[in-house]
Design a protein around this motif. Structure first.
Motif: not given
Ligand code: NDP
Length: 234
Positions: A81-95
């Motif tokens: 979890d982290t706010l959209l503004l701070r979410m890296s593409e890697e964090q999105f893709t990994r989940v």
């Protein structure tokens, strides 16, 4: 009738409660783990669901030991979890790669044998967050909402072969995943839950075993909430 069941991430948490519930009713139960080994009484296969070769090898090992997987419970999942503004593409893709693509890899591998048997049950463990949304959970919510599309498309593709695909959407369950939530955050959630409490993993497991049973053979493409009323109106 005893079935062969595979629960991904069945070494702990909700997955373990589901695996134990199937074992208790006499089914042949396999679980995946990533190195922890299998709890007593369950057949364990090491598997990282982000790796399709590992998924294939895990299914082959289960087939050799217990026979073709008749009930797949795609449970393994993570948050980051982290706010959209701070979410890296890697964090999105990994989940998404774990929660959504991982479930796809397992469903795809399970489908061949289910088609041949003309019987199968796929149960995807989503989350209330999938349709409710959650601040800091753009990646997690996307992955969990995606499971609804997966289950409904499988239902349309394979429904005539006696294969059902359903989504179970738990609310807040007492596991390691929620143990890390700050106390004030937890209290806030409890206030919003009509049931006024978190649930136990067993309360999810009983719904999953029921969905896999003959009594639920005409339920497919459904999203079944186990959330104490939190997500009402989905
Ligand atoms: P836990 O964090 O307790 O367990 C997660 C499980 O997933 C572990 O077995 C873990 O394996 C496995 N896993 C994670 N990544 C991978 C991977 N790449 N390959 C294979 N296995 C993996 O979670 P819960 O029991 O709380 O959650 C289970 C499911 O229920 C998840 O999909 C979660 O999103 C969902 N859920 C949970 C809720 C809750 O309140 N707890 C609410 C709603 C949904 P390992 O032990 O190796 O790390």
């Amino acid at each position: 009738m005893a079935r062969t069941v595979l629960v991904t991430g069945g070494n702990r948490g909700i997955g373990l409660a589901i695996a134990q519930a199937f074992a208790k009713q006499g089914d042949r139960v396999a679980i995946t783990h990533r190195g922890s080994g299998a709890p007593e009484g369950l057949f364990g296969v090491q598997c990282d669901i982000t790796d399709s070769a590992a998924v294939d090898a895990a299914f082959a090992a289960v087939e050799a030991e217990l026979g073709p997987v008749e009930v797949l419970v795609a449970n393994a999942g993570i948050t980051d979890d982290t706010l959209l503004l701070r979410m890296s593409e890697e964090q999105f893709t990994r989940v998404v790669d774990t929660n959504l693509t991982g479930a796809f890899r397992c469903a795809k591998r399970a489908s061949g044998k289910m088609l041949r048997a003309r019987w199968g049950r796929m149960i995807f463990i989503s989350s209330v967050i999938g349709l409710y949304g959650g601040p800091g959970q753009v990646n997690y919510a996307a992955s969990k909402a995606g499971l609804v599309g997966v289950a409904r498309s499988i239902t349309r593709e394979l429904g005539s072969r006696n294969i059902t695909a359903n989504v179970v959407a738990p609310g807040f369950i007492e596991t390691e995943m929620t143990a890390v939530l700050p106390a004030e955050k937890k209290a806030e959630y409890v206030k919003a839950i009509p049931a006024g409490r978190l649930a136990s993993a067993d309360e999810v497991a009983s719904v999953v075993t029921w969905l896999a049973g003959d009594g639920a053979g005409y339920i497919s493409g459904a999203v079944i909430p186990v959330d104490g009323g939190l997500g009402m109106g989905h």
